[in-house]
Design a protein around this motif. Sequence first.
Motif, mmCIF file in Angstrom:
data_model
loop_
_atom_site.group_PDB
_atom_site.id
_atom_site.type_symbol
_atom_site.label_atom_id
_atom_site.label_comp_id
_atom_site.label_asym_id
_atom_site.label_seq_id
_atom_site.Cartn_x
_atom_site.Cartn_y
_atom_site.Cartn_z
ATOM 1 N N PRO A 28 0.848 -1.198 0.000
ATOM 2 C CA PRO A 28 0.000 0.000 0.000
ATOM 3 C C PRO A 28 0.886 1.252 0.000
ATOM 4 O O PRO A 28 2.018 1.216 0.485
ATOM 5 C CB PRO A 28 -0.782 -0.107 1.316
ATOM 6 C CG PRO A 28 -0.265 -1.279 2.053
ATOM 7 C CD PRO A 28 0.756 -1.961 1.232
ATOM 8 N N TYR A 64 -4.850 -4.838 1.882
ATOM 9 C CA TYR A 64 -4.241 -4.540 0.586
ATOM 10 C C TYR A 64 -4.193 -5.797 -0.281
ATOM 11 O O TYR A 64 -4.554 -5.770 -1.458
ATOM 12 C CB TYR A 64 -2.832 -3.976 0.786
ATOM 13 C CG TYR A 64 -2.124 -3.705 -0.514
ATOM 14 C CD1 TYR A 64 -2.443 -2.571 -1.253
ATOM 15 C CD2 TYR A 64 -1.161 -4.569 -1.006
ATOM 16 C CE1 TYR A 64 -1.802 -2.318 -2.459
ATOM 17 C CE2 TYR A 64 -0.522 -4.324 -2.204
ATOM 18 C CZ TYR A 64 -0.842 -3.196 -2.927
ATOM 19 O OH TYR A 64 -0.215 -2.939 -4.122
ATOM 20 N N TYR A 121 -8.029 -6.950 -1.156
ATOM 21 C CA TYR A 121 -8.852 -6.084 -2.003
ATOM 22 C C TYR A 121 -8.113 -5.524 -3.204
ATOM 23 O O TYR A 121 -8.736 -5.056 -4.148
ATOM 24 C CB TYR A 121 -9.424 -4.926 -1.180
ATOM 25 C CG TYR A 121 -10.184 -5.387 0.032
ATOM 26 C CD1 TYR A 121 -11.106 -6.426 -0.034
ATOM 27 C CD2 TYR A 121 -9.972 -4.804 1.271
ATOM 28 C CE1 TYR A 121 -11.794 -6.859 1.077
ATOM 29 C CE2 TYR A 121 -10.664 -5.221 2.393
ATOM 30 C CZ TYR A 121 -11.566 -6.252 2.288
ATOM 31 O OH TYR A 121 -12.246 -6.675 3.395
ATOM 32 N N GLY A 122 -6.801 -5.556 -3.176
ATOM 33 C CA GLY A 122 -6.052 -4.910 -4.241
ATOM 34 C C GLY A 122 -5.272 -5.838 -5.135
ATOM 35 O O GLY A 122 -4.603 -5.386 -6.057
ATOM 36 N N ARG A 123 -5.333 -7.148 -4.880
ATOM 37 C CA ARG A 123 -4.553 -8.094 -5.670
ATOM 38 C C ARG A 123 -5.440 -9.263 -6.078
ATOM 39 O O ARG A 123 -6.219 -9.760 -5.276
ATOM 40 C CB ARG A 123 -3.377 -8.642 -4.856
ATOM 41 C CG ARG A 123 -2.461 -7.598 -4.239
ATOM 42 C CD ARG A 123 -1.712 -6.757 -5.229
ATOM 43 N NE ARG A 123 -0.789 -7.602 -5.960
ATOM 44 C CZ ARG A 123 -0.346 -7.308 -7.165
ATOM 45 N NH1 ARG A 123 -0.721 -6.217 -7.769
ATOM 46 N NH2 ARG A 123 0.485 -8.099 -7.783
#
Length: 195
Positions: free
Chosen positions: A119, A134, A137-139
């Motif tokens: 992040p 992170y 939700y982000g990968r």
Amino acid sequence: MTDEKRRPRPAAQYGPTATAVSENVKRLRERRNLTIYSLSGMLEKVGRPITPSAIAKIERQQRQVTVDDLAALAVVLGVSPSALLLPLDDSPKNTIEVTGAAGSVPADVAWDWADGQRPLKILGSDIGAAWLEYQLYGRPSLRRGRGHRMEGANIRDEVTRYVNDALQDLREQGFEPELGEDGLITWRQHQGGDS
């Protein structure tokens, strides 16, 4: 519509990321010995036509770059989109500005974030939870943790294990995390000691 009813179009506001994009497009185009005409032709061949005059305007920050433009430019220039978004500096001693980050961040942190490694800022005081969120939700699932698919209830355990392993690796190398008031984690190496 009469002239009275027409409102002037507000000037586009360019932030630090737009500045980096314009500078990087020009830098990469010139390094590859491309003219604005040849770059325009390459973009047309991949289905994202941008006129030579529009490329010149991008390089002078007189034309905004859409997300689709950015992706096509990265493809034809042979780089990742992150190579267009950030200045070509990843020294932890230097800081750079990223649009939306509310100030400067260490250059290496910005690159790690742009490359999907971490992040940009940690909000709150729970470093582990921030890394977990992170990753979740982000990968995409195959990019989390150590590259294997995590499913169901094991996701939280696997990501927590991955984060703890990464933190332990850094600690074994003599680094300790420090959470700044701005939400950024910095890793400081112990001076001297028993390393």
